[in-house]
Design an enzyme around this catalytic site. Structure first.
Site, PDB file in Angstrom:
ATOM      1  N   GLN A 173      27.994  32.073  36.295  1.00  0.00           N
ATOM      2  CA  GLN A 173      28.155  31.312  37.529  1.00  0.00           C
ATOM      3  C   GLN A 173      26.934  31.368  38.446  1.00  0.00           C
ATOM      4  OE1 GLN A 173      32.325  33.133  38.061  1.00  0.00           O
ATOM      5  NE2 GLN A 173      32.560  31.140  38.990  1.00  0.00           N
TER       6      GLN A 173
ATOM      7  N   HIS B 149      27.015  21.560  27.642  1.00  0.00           N
ATOM      8  CA  HIS B 149      25.998  20.715  27.003  1.00  0.00           C
ATOM      9  C   HIS B 149      26.605  19.697  26.041  1.00  0.00           C
ATOM     10  CE1 HIS B 149      22.923  24.131  27.898  1.00  0.00           C
ATOM     11  NE2 HIS B 149      23.049  23.298  28.907  1.00  0.00           N
TER      12      HIS B 149
ATOM     13  N   ASP C  23      22.925  25.756  33.928  1.00  0.00           N
ATOM     14  CA  ASP C  23      21.585  25.981  33.361  1.00  0.00           C
ATOM     15  C   ASP C  23      20.677  26.725  34.347  1.00  0.00           C
ATOM     16  OD1 ASP C  23      22.478  24.584  31.192  1.00  0.00           O
ATOM     17  OD2 ASP C  23      21.033  22.940  31.350  1.00  0.00           O
TER      18      ASP C  23
ATOM     19  N   ARG D 181      29.643  43.794  42.683  1.00  0.00           N
ATOM     20  CA  ARG D 181      30.230  43.620  41.361  1.00  0.00           C
ATOM     21  C   ARG D 181      29.578  42.408  40.700  1.00  0.00           C
ATOM     22  NH1 ARG D 181      35.602  40.639  39.754  1.00  0.00           N
ATOM     23  NH2 ARG D 181      35.595  41.133  37.534  1.00  0.00           N
TER      24      ARG D 181
ATOM     25  N   HIS E  82      32.759  38.446  31.559  1.00  0.00           N
ATOM     26  CA  HIS E  82      33.322  37.493  32.516  1.00  0.00           C
ATOM     27  C   HIS E  82      33.183  36.091  31.910  1.00  0.00           C
ATOM     28  CE1 HIS E  82      34.404  36.958  37.004  1.00  0.00           C
ATOM     29  NE2 HIS E  82      34.541  35.758  36.449  1.00  0.00           N
TER      30      HIS E  82
ATOM     31  N   ASN F 223      37.202  40.463  32.555  1.00  0.00           N
ATOM     32  CA  ASN F 223      37.716  39.817  33.757  1.00  0.00           C
ATOM     33  C   ASN F 223      38.819  38.825  33.405  1.00  0.00           C
ATOM     34  OD1 ASN F 223      37.443  39.119  36.724  1.00  0.00           O
ATOM     35  ND2 ASN F 223      37.232  37.098  35.788  1.00  0.00           N
ATOM     36  N   GLU F 224      40.007  39.076  33.890  1.00  0.00           N
ATOM     37  CA  GLU F 224      41.147  38.160  33.768  1.00  0.00           C
ATOM     38  C   GLU F 224      41.428  37.696  32.341  1.00  0.00           C
ATOM     39  OE1 GLU F 224      40.625  34.981  36.551  1.00  0.00           O
ATOM     40  OE2 GLU F 224      40.885  36.263  38.277  1.00  0.00           O
TER      41      GLU F 224
ATOM     42  N   ASN G  53      42.443  40.741  40.583  1.00  0.00           N
ATOM     43  CA  ASN G  53      41.910  39.654  41.402  1.00  0.00           C
ATOM     44  C   ASN G  53      43.088  38.921  42.018  1.00  0.00           C
ATOM     45  OD1 ASN G  53      39.527  40.456  40.216  1.00  0.00           O
ATOM     46  ND2 ASN G  53      39.422  38.701  38.818  1.00  0.00           N
TER      47      ASN G  53
ATOM     48  N   TYR H  94      44.313  35.827  44.652  1.00  0.00           N
ATOM     49  CA  TYR H  94      43.978  34.658  45.469  1.00  0.00           C
ATOM     50  C   TYR H  94      45.171  34.067  46.196  1.00  0.00           C
ATOM     51  CZ  TYR H  94      39.323  34.599  43.405  1.00  0.00           C
ATOM     52  OH  TYR H  94      38.053  34.929  43.040  1.00  0.00           O
TER      53      TYR H  94
ATOM     54  N   GLU I 206      38.636  40.881  43.340  1.00  0.00           N
ATOM     55  CA  GLU I 206      38.292  39.536  43.819  1.00  0.00           C
ATOM     56  C   GLU I 206      39.356  39.066  44.800  1.00  0.00           C
ATOM     57  OE1 GLU I 206      37.665  36.396  40.904  1.00  0.00           O
ATOM     58  OE2 GLU I 206      36.421  37.711  39.676  1.00  0.00           O
TER      59      GLU I 206
HETATM   60  C1  GBH Z   1      38.575  33.763  39.412  1.00  0.00           C
HETATM   61  O1  GBH Z   1      39.370  32.925  38.662  1.00  0.00           O
HETATM   62  C2  GBH Z   1      37.382  34.047  38.546  1.00  0.00           C
HETATM   63  O2  GBH Z   1      37.304  35.378  38.162  1.00  0.00           O
HETATM   64  C3  GBH Z   1      36.089  33.581  39.144  1.00  0.00           C
HETATM   65  O3  GBH Z   1      35.123  33.499  38.135  1.00  0.00           O
HETATM   66  C4  GBH Z   1      36.309  32.272  39.870  1.00  0.00           C
HETATM   67  O4  GBH Z   1      35.098  31.714  40.296  1.00  0.00           O
HETATM   68  C5  GBH Z   1      37.221  32.554  41.038  1.00  0.00           C
HETATM   69  O5  GBH Z   1      38.432  33.137  40.620  1.00  0.00           O
HETATM   70  C6  GBH Z   1      37.545  31.334  41.886  1.00  0.00           C
HETATM   71  O6  GBH Z   1      38.333  30.414  41.186  1.00  0.00           O
HETATM   72  O7  GBH Z   1      45.381  28.176  43.206  1.00  0.00           O
HETATM   73  O8  GBH Z   1      45.710  29.153  45.364  1.00  0.00           O
HETATM   74  O9  GBH Z   1      45.155  30.521  43.449  1.00  0.00           O
HETATM   75  C7  GBH Z   1      40.720  32.941  38.933  1.00  0.00           C
HETATM   76  C8  GBH Z   1      41.299  31.583  38.927  1.00  0.00           C
HETATM   77  C9  GBH Z   1      41.632  29.585  40.039  1.00  0.00           C
HETATM   78  C10 GBH Z   1      41.713  31.623  41.286  1.00  0.00           C
HETATM   79  C11 GBH Z   1      41.576  28.799  41.296  1.00  0.00           C
HETATM   80  C12 GBH Z   1      41.652  30.823  42.540  1.00  0.00           C
HETATM   81  C13 GBH Z   1      42.304  28.700  43.524  1.00  0.00           C
HETATM   82  C14 GBH Z   1      43.290  29.109  44.550  1.00  0.00           C
HETATM   83  N1  GBH Z   1      41.073  30.927  40.187  1.00  0.00           N
HETATM   84  N2  GBH Z   1      42.275  29.533  42.332  1.00  0.00           N
HETATM   85  S1  GBH Z   1      44.995  29.242  44.118  1.00  0.00           S
END
Ligand code: GBH
Length: 480
Positions: free
Chosen positions: A26, A46, A59, A84, A129, A173-174, A314, A316, A379
């Site tokens: 990333q 690609h 890239d 990290r 990852h 990771n995940e 992680n 979210y 995360e």
């Molecule tokens: C993580 O993916 C990854 O480890 C990381 O590489 C990625 O960039 C990051 O999260 C952000 O996406 O739908 O409300 O949960 C986990 C999958 C999918 C989590 C999109 C966050 C959006 C918010 N991700 N999701 S929600």
């Protein structure tokens, strides 16, 4: 806006670890530089550029392969205790096989680790990852059980070269998200092997994790004294109707199918009984010759059980679940039989749904399920359109930090660390550069990839520095 103000007086413990995270594909760029091999993300972007939302690729990305010193300086200025990052397997060995190492790739991570240590920042290293070397994918990738041995040999090289300075390791990771790339055309390698591929990919990753952990324990731990875990995706499921016993049951099942899938083998040995029962039954109903949830041997159970020195996850967001739903917006999980939706009161911006109450409940769930292990949020972060005045991100992070403080002080949860995804705006997988998660903006139109801290960077710096959510300089912002 939403108010999370009832526990602002709590402070984080003195030794609490704050940090930020990134991942190799990333941010690094330099996709074919200095002998790096092709990986499944290089291959996907690609060969099938139309699959990426804005047809971009990694890239060059943030060009961190050349600008890592700027990244470290940004982390340093943020006052964080750790950074990290992940290692690109195909940089270490172009085909992924350890008979041919790429010394220039190995040297890059030596420079990065040394730069971090020079600046008093603890490196936390993710070994995998999502960027499997393409040759290993051609051998089948994670649905081929032999991948666990290739991973073990890769881990051996990382411990050997970096273990003198790296004391915190995340193997994978995940693994759940990785498996979606095999099952549901979700991520590279972009396959549709459905549920059989889903559970097979997960199975191999668990064994790979176990082998790497045991290798460290047997050969390296006595001299290197580090810690190892696996970062599990921690979407939390709540009952849609908190009073309904059926919904409560469904939420627990969803939690076991999601997080228990990986945590139960690691903490208790073997898959959660509910998964075994349901998937076996479903497989029978579909006249499958065997259960599509693979079986661990007794030796494999022993291999995997007890292989986390801390609970890494992680987090979210959260979802509400129920078995029956008339809601057309809900998502149906056919194997665990639940409909998932979001609460109307949860703030929704682009793809991010803010529901900090779910984190507090998740921490309590982990505490109860696995005996209050040291919990490390590896995360948490918020995606938006990239504005510098990122008040929604501040409100999101503040809510989740507040939930963490509540879990520590009100529920005695043993939370030891919190990580913001991400230090930098970066290549957001299938979404390309269309969604921004950084505390720091990166100008992807500028060949210099100029980095500019956002408002959230200053906000987080203040939290890290004071160990509190409210400080005088930020009382204004908190009132927004
Ligand atoms: C993580 O993916 C990854 O480890 C990381 O590489 C990625 O960039 C990051 O999260 C952000 O996406 O739908 O409300 O949960 C986990 C999958 C999918 C989590 C999109 C966050 C959006 C918010 N991700 N999701 S929600």
């Amino acid at each position: 806006i939403i108010s999370h103000t009832n526990s602002m007086d709590y402070t984080f413990p003195n030794d609490f670890m704050f940090g930020t995270a990134t991942a190799a594909y990333q941010i690094e760029g330099g996709w074919n530089e200095d002998g790096k091999g092709e990986n499944i993300w290089d291959h996907l972007v690609h060969t099938r550029p139309e699959l990426i939302k804005d047809r971009t690729n990694g890239d060059i990305a943030c060009d961190s392969y050349h600008k890592y010193k700027e990244d470290v300086a940004l982390a340093k200025n943020l006052n964080v205790k750790f950074y990290r990052f992940s290692i690109s397997w195909a940089r270490i060995a172009p085909s992924g096989v350890m008979n041919k190492l790429n010394q220039k790739g190995i040297a890059y991570y030596n420079r990065l680790i040394d730069e971090l240590i020079k600046n008093n920042i603890v490196p936390i290293v993710t070994m995998y990852h999502w960027d499997l070397p393409q040759y290993l994918q051609d051998l089948g990738g994670w649905v081929n059980p032999i991948m666990s041995d290739y991973f073990k040999e890769y881990a051996r090289v990382l411990f050997t070269y970096y273990g003198d300075r790296v004391k915190w390791w995340i193997t994978i990771n995940e693994p759940l998200e990785v498996s979606t790339g095999y099952a549901f055309n979700a991520l590279a390698p972009y396959l549709r092997l459905n549920n059989a591929g889903y559970y097979l990919a997960g199975h191999t990753q668990l064994i790979a994790h176990g082998k790497a952990y045991r290798l460290y324990e047997e050969i390296f731990k006595s001299t290197q004294q580090g810690k190892i875990s696996i970062s599990i995706s921690g979407l939390f499921f709540l009952p849609k109707n908190a009073e309904s016993l059926d919904d409560i049951d469904t939420a627990e099942r969803a939690n076991q199918f999601d997080r228990g899938w990986f945590s139960h083998p690691v903490y208790k040995g073997d898959y959660p009984p509910i998964m075994r029962q349901w998937i076996d039954k479903k497989s029978k109903e579909e006249s499958s010759p065997w259960s599509i949830l693979p079986t661990f041997t007794e030796d494999e159970i022993k291999l995997i059980k007890g292989t986390a020195d801390f609970y890494a996850f992680n987090h979210y967001s959260s979802r509400l679940v129920t078995q029956e739903s008339g809601d057309p917006d809900s998502y149906y999980n056919s194997i665990a039989n639940y409909y998932a939706s979001v609460d109307e009161s949860w703030l929704k911006v682009i793809s991010c749904i803010t529901a900090p109450v779910g984190l507090k409940k998740l921490l309590v769930w982990i505490k109860n399920e696995y005996g209050n292990p040291p919990m490390f949020i590896t995360e948490n972060g918020f995606g938006d359109n990239g504005q510098l005045d990122d008040l929604d991100r501040i409100s999101y992070i503040k809510g989740y930090l507040n939930a963490t403080l509540q879990a520590i002080h009100e529920d005695n949860c043993n939370v030891i660390g919190f990580t913001i995804w991400s230090l930098l705006d970066n290549f957001e997988w299938m979404d390309g550069f269309a969604i921004h998660f950084g505390l720091v903006k990166v100008d992807f139109n500028d060949p210099e990839r100029t980095r500019t801290p956002k408002a959230s960077y200053t906000f987080f710096k203040n939290v890290v520095t004071t160990g509190r959510l409210i400080t005088n300089s930020f009382s204004k912002m908190s009132e927004l």
